[in-house]
Design a protein around this motif. Structure first.
Motif: not given
Length: 200
Positions: A134, A160-161, A163-164, A167
């Motif tokens: 991240t 972070r958004y 990365q999520t 996933l």
């Protein structure tokens, strides 16, 4: 002032041999079926000697996973360091993460056992890996903001958004367990994310 003791090359070599042997067993028969006795026997040493370097099979798995994730992190950092627009580099990072996970899980079908064990028994190792990936994305997004490509107020939160959102495409266990037709194509997801970064 006392000088620190130089590293013991023999000990480092033994640790590396233990990890390489463990990784091979994890790939060939799976994490659950591998025992410390198996590793020790292959190396011609006693289990007690293995425990001099790692206090448990969990500790061995942590070290194997850390070595694996370190390779991935180095690869991603190299992609991030390339010249060119931030959007192109971010797309390349996501593709590289997906390709690496898919190739590793195809070449080593039992790899997901090792990953699941790390997630269950050693979440800290996985958490640190996610944080480092991240951070690379955050750096690229911040560079895109400075270049006028992206319009986001908080690159760390944006990373972070991202990365999520990716996933499903980059997690070895999800690649194995989730059918490909339940998610949009990867490039479609990347286009969606880049549009959000450009629009703020």
């Amino acid at each position: 002032m006392t000088l620190a003791e130089p590293p013991d090359d023999t000990a480092l070599s033994t640790r590396c041999r233990i990890l390489s042997t463990a990784a091979r067993f994890f790939q060939e028969i799976g994490y659950q079926k591998t025992t410390v006795a198996d590793i020790a026997k292959t190396l011609g040493m006693s289990p007690a000697n293995v425990y001099r370097f790692f206090d448990s099979k969990k500790a061995i798995n942590e070290a194997v996973v850390e070595r694996l994730t370190g390779e991935v992190e180095a690869m991603i950092a190299a992609v991030a360091d390339r010249p060119g627009p931030a959007a192109d580099r971010l797309r390349a990072i996501i593709h590289a993460l997906h390709r690496d996970s898919a190739e590793r899980i195809t070449a080593n079908p039992r790899m997901h056992e090792m990953v699941e064990a790390a997630m269950t028994e050693s979440w800290g190792v996985c958490h640190h890996h996610v944080d480092r990936i991240t951070a690379v994305m955050e750096r690229v997004i911040a560079e895109g903001v400075r270049a006028g490509e992206f319009r986001v107020a908080d690159p760390a939160q944006a990373a972070r958004y991202v990365q999520t959102a990716i996933l499903r495409y980059c997690h070895p266990v999800l690649i194995v367990r989730c059918p490909g037709d339940i998610a949009p194509p990867l490039d479609g997801m990347i286009d969606f994310l880049l549009a959000g970064l450009r629009g703020g």
